[in-house]
Motif scaffolding. Structure first.
Motif, short mmCIF file in Angstrom:
data_model
loop_
_atom_site.label_atom_id
_atom_site.label_comp_id
_atom_site.label_asym_id
_atom_site.label_seq_id
_atom_site.Cartn_x
_atom_site.Cartn_y
_atom_site.Cartn_z
N ALA A 125 -10.14 -4.75 4.43
CA ALA A 125 -8.73 -4.12 3.90
C ALA A 125 -8.99 -4.00 2.34
N VAL A 126 -8.10 -3.12 1.83
CA VAL A 126 -8.24 -3.01 0.41
C VAL A 126 -7.66 -4.30 -0.32
N SER A 127 -6.55 -4.73 0.29
CA SER A 127 -6.17 -6.04 -0.16
C SER A 127 -5.10 -6.58 1.03
N GLY A 142 0.83 -1.20 -0.04
CA GLY A 142 0.04 -0.01 0.16
C GLY A 142 0.88 1.14 0.03
N THR A 143 1.80 1.58 0.79
CA THR A 143 2.46 2.53 0.92
C THR A 143 3.58 2.76 -0.12
N PRO A 144 4.13 1.77 -0.80
CA PRO A 144 4.79 2.05 -1.94
C PRO A 144 4.29 2.82 -3.05
N SER A 171 -0.51 0.99 4.85
CA SER A 171 0.00 -0.57 4.96
C SER A 171 -0.71 -1.29 5.95
N ASN A 172 -0.38 -2.57 6.09
CA ASN A 172 -1.12 -3.53 6.97
C ASN A 172 -0.56 -2.88 8.42
N PRO A 173 -1.57 -2.56 9.35
CA PRO A 173 -1.22 -2.19 10.74
C PRO A 173 -0.72 -3.23 11.62
P1 GDP Z 1 2.10 -6.16 2.86
O1 GDP Z 1 3.48 -5.94 3.38
O2 GDP Z 1 2.04 -6.68 1.40
O3 GDP Z 1 0.92 -6.30 3.91
O4 GDP Z 1 2.00 -4.66 2.39
P2 GDP Z 1 1.59 -3.33 3.17
O5 GDP Z 1 1.32 -3.47 4.58
O6 GDP Z 1 2.17 -2.25 2.62
O7 GDP Z 1 0.24 -3.13 2.39
C1 GDP Z 1 -0.90 -3.80 2.64
C2 GDP Z 1 -2.03 -2.77 2.87
O8 GDP Z 1 -2.25 -1.70 1.94
C3 GDP Z 1 -3.31 -3.60 3.03
O9 GDP Z 1 -3.96 -3.59 4.25
C4 GDP Z 1 -4.25 -2.94 2.02
O10 GDP Z 1 -5.37 -2.76 2.40
C5 GDP Z 1 -3.49 -1.66 1.75
N1 GDP Z 1 -3.66 -0.87 0.64
C6 GDP Z 1 -3.16 -1.48 -0.80
N2 GDP Z 1 -3.52 -0.70 -1.88
C7 GDP Z 1 -4.12 0.38 -1.28
C8 GDP Z 1 -4.64 1.35 -1.72
O11 GDP Z 1 -4.75 1.58 -3.19
N3 GDP Z 1 -5.49 2.16 -1.05
C9 GDP Z 1 -5.64 2.14 0.36
N4 GDP Z 1 -6.20 2.96 1.22
N5 GDP Z 1 -4.86 1.06 0.84
C10 GDP Z 1 -4.18 0.02 0.13
#
Ligand code: GDP
Ligand code: FO1
Length: 305
Positions: free
Chosen positions: A227-229, A9-11, A192-194
């Motif tokens: 979650a978005v994903s 998400g953050t990237p 990002s994933n909290p």
């Molecule tokens: P991980 O390490 O793959 O879990 O990656 P991250 O923690 O960076 O990102 C995953 C989180 O990013 C997930 O909880 C998604 O819901 C969120 N996410 C992904 N794409 C988006 C987006 O376009 N918008 C928002 N608001 N959240 C996103």
């Protein structure tokens, strides 16, 4: 600008920020809780995603791996009966082999990341959250497993009873991350994933106290009740947390100034966020293309003014 990041998400948000800010004005403090050893290689997926993003070689369909990478080694290993948890590309493996070699020679993860960054000509700061090993371990009815085993091998299907950041008790914030935070007053906690991306960073000693002295804007990775994903919702539920933007804001409430949630969120009542002493701002946070990523980044930068 300091950005706390996981791997998906953050990237996307950083990709938007790159269209507005010079790379050298960004320092990304990256989660390492999903790092894993595989076939004698130390893989740091979230760091690599950020590295490849700034190097301009990230596969932006998946938001991990190098675009156009080949999988000869992975496939040959498979033929030999060696099943690797992560499908690691050949070029990706080369980067991870270099990192592993540096670590074996005694470099810290921070030093190895800086050297690899420099080799790629990256001008942003990319700093692992810690030089100590912290690992997100997921407790399922079938036993405890590494996050990558839960997420990739088992496709996030097992029930989650609980999870822990193994090693967090002995881990320190990377001194380089601390130094970067001392020099900058603006921090973005990306969507990002909290639980498994931002959670491990925040569980390190000192960081929350440091964040209290900064202007911090957090972006919710949850829209409505989902979650978005990825597995963020399942993991939040396992901790008894409300799977919602409010649940995310509760986690960050002691040190954030502004909470950005999605305009599509039909569940969140912004007054509940304001009651926590946090300004709530609704924006389009779905970063599905370059323009949307830039627009969200622009709105967030304006909030720092
Ligand atoms: P991980 O390490 O793959 O879990 O990656 P991250 O923690 O960076 O990102 C995953 C989180 O990013 C997930 O909880 C998604 O819901 C969120 N996410 C992904 N794409 C988006 C987006 O376009 N918008 C928002 N608001 N959240 C996103
Ligand atoms: N995610 C998958 O779902 N399947 C994979 O085979 C896979 C391989 C992989 C290789 C290198 C890398 O840096 C990341 C990789 N990921 C893969 C992503 C990874 O499992 C997680 O999404 C990140 O840890 C999220 O931060």
């Amino acid at each position: 600008m300091i950005i706390l990041s996981g791997g998906t998400g953050t990237p996307k948000l950083i990709d938007g920020l790159r269209q507005l800010l010079p790379d050298e004005e960004m320092t990304v403090i990256v989660n390492t809780g999903e790092d894993i050893w595989s076939s004698e290689v130390f893989i740091s997926p979230d760091i690599d995603t950020v590295l490849y993003l700034f190097a301009g070689i990230l596969d932006k369909n998946k938001w991990w791996s190098i675009t156009g990478d080949t999988y000869n080694t992975y496939n040959q290993m498979k033929e030999l009966g060696r099943f690797e948890i992560l499908m690691l590309g050949d070029r990706d493996r080369a980067v991870n082999l270099v990192r592993t070699d540096m670590l074996k020679k005694g470099l810290t993860l921070t030093e190895a990341t800086a050297e690899i960054s420099e080799s790629f000509g990256i001008r942003a700061g990319i700093i692992p959250m810690s030089d100590d090993v912290v690992t997100s371990m997921i407790e399922t009815p079938g036993g405890q497993m590494h996050f990558q085993e839960f997420w990739v091998t088992h496709k996030g299907m097992p029930d989650v009873l609980s999870f822990e950041y193994r090693g967090i008790g002995e881990a320190r914030l990377s001194p380089a991350a601390k130094e970067a935070l001392e020099k900058d007053d603006c921090v973005i906690i990306g969507p990002s994933n909290p639980m498994t991306s931002i959670g491990p960073i925040l569980a390190l000693p000192e960081i929350k106290e440091i964040l209290k002295t900064k202007k911090v804007i957090a972006v919710s990775p949850i829209i409505g009740k989902e979650a978005v994903s990825g597995p963020a919702g399942k993991l939040m539920a396992a901790k008894g947390l409300d799977v919602s933007s409010k649940g995310v804001a509760e986690l960050y409430k002691d040190f954030i100034d502004i909470f950005v949630y999605d305009i599509r969120d039909g569940v969140l009542n912004p007054e509940e966020i304001e009651k926590m002493g946090i300004k709530a701002v609704a924006l389009d946070t779905m970063m599905t293309d370059e323009e949307k990523r830039m627009n969200l980044a622009k709105e967030i930068l304006m909030l720092f003014r």
